[in-house]
Scaffold this motif. Sequence first.
Motif, mmCIF file in Angstrom:
data_model
loop_
_atom_site.group_PDB
_atom_site.id
_atom_site.type_symbol
_atom_site.label_atom_id
_atom_site.label_comp_id
_atom_site.label_asym_id
_atom_site.label_seq_id
_atom_site.Cartn_x
_atom_site.Cartn_y
_atom_site.Cartn_z
ATOM 1 N N GLY A 255 -6.250 0.752 4.896
ATOM 2 C CA GLY A 255 -5.993 -0.340 3.963
ATOM 3 C C GLY A 255 -5.423 0.160 2.644
ATOM 4 N N CYS A 256 -5.917 1.291 2.160
ATOM 5 C CA CYS A 256 -5.410 1.840 0.901
ATOM 6 C C CYS A 256 -3.957 2.303 1.044
ATOM 7 N N HIS A 257 -3.622 2.856 2.203
ATOM 8 C CA HIS A 257 -2.228 3.238 2.433
ATOM 9 C C HIS A 257 -1.320 2.000 2.460
ATOM 10 N N LEU A 258 -1.780 0.940 3.108
ATOM 11 C CA LEU A 258 -0.999 -0.289 3.151
ATOM 12 C C LEU A 258 -0.809 -0.865 1.748
ATOM 13 N N MET A 259 -1.892 -0.877 0.971
ATOM 14 C CA MET A 259 -1.812 -1.422 -0.378
ATOM 15 C C MET A 259 -0.918 -0.566 -1.279
ATOM 16 N N ARG A 260 -1.009 0.740 -1.120
ATOM 17 C CA ARG A 260 -0.158 1.626 -1.921
ATOM 18 C C ARG A 260 1.312 1.382 -1.611
ATOM 19 N N ASP A 261 1.634 1.205 -0.333
ATOM 20 C CA ASP A 261 3.029 1.061 0.075
ATOM 21 C C ASP A 261 3.587 -0.332 -0.183
ATOM 22 N N ARG A 262 2.722 -1.313 -0.404
ATOM 23 C CA ARG A 262 3.227 -2.666 -0.652
ATOM 24 C C ARG A 262 3.692 -2.840 -2.092
ATOM 25 N N LEU A 263 3.430 -1.868 -2.947
ATOM 26 C CA LEU A 263 3.684 -2.038 -4.371
ATOM 27 C C LEU A 263 5.097 -1.669 -4.797
ATOM 28 N N ARG A 264 5.921 -1.256 -3.877
ATOM 29 C CA ARG A 264 7.214 -0.706 -4.264
ATOM 30 C C ARG A 264 8.260 -1.764 -4.629
#
Length: 372
Positions: A255-264
């Motif tokens: 989930g943290c990887h998904l959230m990190r990558d959605r911020l771009r």
Amino acid sequence: MSTRDLYTTAPSNPSWQVPATGAARFSWEYDMEDAGRERLLALYQKGKDKQWDGATRIDWDLEVDPYDPLGTPDEVLTLHGTRHWAKMTEKDKGDLRRHYSSWQFSQFLHGEQGAMICAARIVESVPDLDAKFYSATQTMDEARHAEIYGRFLHEKIGMLYPINDNLRGLLDDTLRDSRWDMPYLGMQVLIEGLALAAFGMIRDTTDKPLPKQILAYVMQDEARHVAFGRMALRDYYKQLSDAELREREEFVIEGCHLMRDRLRGVEVLENFGIPRKEAEELSEQSEFLHLFRKLLFSRIVPCVKDIGLWGERLQKAYVEMGVFDLGDSNLDLLMTQDEEIAERLDAERFAQEERARVTEVADAIAEGAAGE
């Protein structure tokens, strides 16, 4: 005007259906005097006391420039300093600010609808009645937040972006899991924690009064929601086996990887004609994005540690993300500050309105005296 007409790319379907899983749980224990439940019941009382109306508490008459809704400096825009920036006119730069603000607030809007649905799922699936009571107040909070963000996008910016694929993926994983604690973990800890940090960063940097009001008042509610998730999960996770805890830690890492990558905000750059691969590279090179990402995990990491998910693999993942040191952040202090900022905004606004009323009365008296 239909929302569909405001989307940069209209969703292919008017709705998204996620199959419901898990059991609906009833509780026949209505005694609310159990000493062990005092904290949740106090939070439930606070949830009732703090309900508010977004149509009246927020000053919707405040003007917003759709081409600079947040007062965003050039330096934080991903294209600043690139070959693309040199070719942009002032109108292009205004369009870019509008698109970025629309993209950010659209993801907030979609996340709040997801939070509303997850809160309703918690009402349905959580075993304890006091937790059901509080989740019912949260469901109302999230409905209000979705209403407010939707109104801001429709009336003030006039543009929406579809839900980001990574946010959609995390919501899908959260809602499809049949275990009753997973909506807590996916929504209250990950999505809400990340949103709180994003809201806070914009609230503290924008010089525009309407978005500042919206974010401050929403954050006042969200502080209670994260506290609710911490209470419920901290108690429950003490009872789980090592294997069960590892499963949840894997969910948090993904989930943290998904959230990190959605911020771009890659979708924004694609709308300006930049190929996806180049847009991803430009986003990853942004110094502001790296700082933003670290700040965004300031609410998640200490919460994950607090509820008892702090195994070796999870710690390693946070070290690799560069956010491990955030585990020692004072989450209670951050939440207290969120509530105080909203209360201070209220006090300032009501004092200003009171001064205006006093001036209006004094002017009326003066006019009357002059007429005599």
